[in-house]
Scaffold this motif. Structure first.
Motif, PDB file in Angstrom:
ATOM      1  N   VAL A 201       0.873  -1.172   0.000  1.00 46.85           N
ATOM      2  CA  VAL A 201       0.000   0.000   0.000  1.00 46.85           C
ATOM      3  C   VAL A 201       0.906   1.217   0.000  1.00 46.85           C
ATOM      4  O   VAL A 201       1.458   1.607   1.028  1.00 46.85           O
ATOM      5  N   ARG A 202       1.086   1.796  -1.168  1.00 49.89           N
ATOM      6  CA  ARG A 202       2.018   2.917  -1.327  1.00 49.89           C
ATOM      7  C   ARG A 202       1.247   4.227  -1.466  1.00 49.89           C
ATOM      8  O   ARG A 202       0.137   4.254  -1.973  1.00 49.89           O
ATOM      9  N   PHE A 203       1.872   5.315  -1.047  1.00 52.47           N
ATOM     10  CA  PHE A 203       1.253   6.620  -1.189  1.00 52.47           C
ATOM     11  C   PHE A 203       2.277   7.610  -1.743  1.00 52.47           C
ATOM     12  O   PHE A 203       3.484   7.434  -1.604  1.00 52.47           O
ATOM     13  N   GLU A 204       1.759   8.618  -2.408  1.00 50.73           N
ATOM     14  CA  GLU A 204       2.589   9.686  -2.958  1.00 50.73           C
ATOM     15  C   GLU A 204       1.982  11.021  -2.563  1.00 50.73           C
ATOM     16  O   GLU A 204       0.789  11.119  -2.284  1.00 50.73           O
ATOM     17  N   PRO A 218       5.751  11.775   6.290  1.00 53.30           N
ATOM     18  CA  PRO A 218       6.615  10.597   6.470  1.00 53.30           C
ATOM     19  C   PRO A 218       7.272  10.166   5.165  1.00 53.30           C
ATOM     20  O   PRO A 218       6.813  10.503   4.074  1.00 53.30           O
ATOM     21  N   LYS A 219       8.338   9.426   5.321  1.00 55.62           N
ATOM     22  CA  LYS A 219       8.991   8.858   4.147  1.00 55.62           C
ATOM     23  C   LYS A 219       8.107   7.772   3.547  1.00 55.62           C
ATOM     24  O   LYS A 219       7.431   7.039   4.261  1.00 55.62           O
ATOM     25  N   ILE A 220       8.139   7.680   2.236  1.00 55.16           N
ATOM     26  CA  ILE A 220       7.375   6.637   1.553  1.00 55.16           C
ATOM     27  C   ILE A 220       8.109   5.309   1.728  1.00 55.16           C
ATOM     28  O   ILE A 220       9.312   5.214   1.489  1.00 55.16           O
ATOM     29  N   SER A 221       7.377   4.297   2.162  1.00 57.15           N
ATOM     30  CA  SER A 221       7.997   2.990   2.388  1.00 57.15           C
ATOM     31  C   SER A 221       6.979   1.901   2.069  1.00 57.15           C
ATOM     32  O   SER A 221       5.826   2.174   1.767  1.00 57.15           O
ATOM     33  N   ASP A 222       7.438   0.678   2.140  1.00 55.27           N
ATOM     34  CA  ASP A 222       6.571  -0.476   1.926  1.00 55.27           C
ATOM     35  C   ASP A 222       6.190  -1.129   3.246  1.00 55.27           C
ATOM     36  O   ASP A 222       5.970  -2.333   3.329  1.00 55.27           O
ATOM     37  N   GLU A 223       6.117  -0.300   4.291  1.00 56.71           N
ATOM     38  CA  GLU A 223       5.746  -0.824   5.600  1.00 56.71           C
ATOM     39  C   GLU A 223       4.323  -1.371   5.602  1.00 56.71           C
ATOM     40  O   GLU A 223       4.006  -2.316   6.301  1.00 56.71           O
ATOM     41  N   TYR A 224       3.456  -0.756   4.773  1.00 57.54           N
ATOM     42  CA  TYR A 224       2.050  -1.138   4.775  1.00 57.54           C
ATOM     43  C   TYR A 224       1.733  -1.998   3.554  1.00 57.54           C
ATOM     44  O   TYR A 224       2.246  -1.769   2.469  1.00 57.54           O
ATOM     45  N   PHE A 225       0.873  -2.974   3.759  1.00 58.59           N
ATOM     46  CA  PHE A 225       0.522  -3.874   2.664  1.00 58.59           C
ATOM     47  C   PHE A 225      -0.875  -4.430   2.898  1.00 58.59           C
ATOM     48  O   PHE A 225      -1.365  -4.495   4.032  1.00 58.59           O
TER      49      PHE A 225
END
Length: 289
Positions: A201-204, A218-225
């Motif tokens: 779940v990525r955001f921009e 926050p920094k964009i990361s792949d923490e959420y899925f």
């Protein structure tokens, strides 16, 4: 051959079937919404033990169990077929097989019916025996000890093969219905970790606009899925989707299995996916964008 004719007196539309509109026996549906309504009713009684309402609903509960048994366990092996009784119903074909999620629903319904019977002076034993028999059959035929989770279902005909690539509804339903031990619940959630696809779940965001507004983002990361409901191919509607109601049910199962961090992470990911990044801001939709 696939769906029953809407004719009163056929096995599907027999005594105990709950029509979609009260007192309208011509308003039939091909879904088995009996199972869901009774589950909701049992949940209500868990929070409000109103014995007068229990007595009022007792004839409906009794007829439901007879109807469910007659239609979905005609061979009396205590494992139930499933027909259109969960969200992902449209393209599921169990062909009279022994199904995990519907058996778990019936386990919980019978177990709680026995408790209700004790409270209102009815005989609890038939429902207690059925619940015990369902659990024993689930453990002996559907639980795969070497894999640590339940099968999707077992074939009724032929070689009676187990379908081993379970969907997430075949994991969270028995956990939610407490048709398992704590160890089984934990191990089954590990199957979801290892075998069900994870989708980031990525955001921009507009960095220039953020700077002008003085926002610290926050920094964009792949923490959420998020997760798909199955790993089945080829794609067919409802058998391999990313559906918010399915993801949140799985998040609940993680919590019920004692895996609080994993459950919260998946729930937060789904809230971001649905309410912040999806096509319906601040609301819940059906399918992930």
């Amino acid at each position: 051959l696939c769906r029953a004719a809407h004719v009163s007196g056929t096995p599907m539309y027999s005594n105990g079937y709950i029509c979609r509109v009260p007192e309208r026996t011509d308003q039939m549906s091909h879904y088995d919404m009996n199972l869901n309504f009774i589950d909701e009713l049992m949940t209500h009684f868990c929070y409000d033990a109103d014995t007068s309402f229990m007595r009022e609903m007792w004839p409906t509960i009794v007829l439901h169990h007879e109807w469910e048994k007659r239609n979905f366990d005609p061979d009396g092996d205590h494992l139930y077929d499933a027909y259109c009784c969960i969200w992902a119903s449209d393209a599921l074909y169990y062909n009279s097989g022994a199904v995990t999620h519907s058996s778990a629903y019936n386990y919980r319904a019978n177990l709680l019916t026995a408790r209700i019977a004790e409270l209102i002076g009815e005989d609890p034993e038939p429902y207690r025996r059925e619940a015990e028999a369902i659990l024993e059959a689930m453990n002996s035929r559907l639980w795969m000890e070497d894999r640590g989770h339940w099968a999707e279902y077992q074939d009724f005909m032929g070689y009676k093969r187990l379908h081993k690539s379970a969907a997430i509804w075949s994991i969270y339903t028995p956990i939610d219905c407490e048709a398992c031990t704590p160890e089984q619940a934990f191990r089954a959630t590990r199957y979801v970790d290892e075998c069900i696809p994870r989708i980031p779940v990525r955001f921009e965001y507009d960095k220039k606009a953020a700077e002008e507004l003085g926002l610290s983002l926050p920094k964009i990361s792949d923490e959420y899925f998020t997760i798909s409901t199955t790993d089945w191919l080829p794609y067919v509607w409802s058998t391999n989707n990313v559906a918010h109601e399915e993801v949140t049910n799985m998040a609940l199962a993680y919590l019920q299995a004692g895996r609080n961090d994993s459950g919260f992470q998946l729930l937060k990911s789904d809230l971001l996916d649905a309410m912040y990044l999806g096509q319906y801001p601040g609301n819940f939709g059906q399918i992930s964008y």
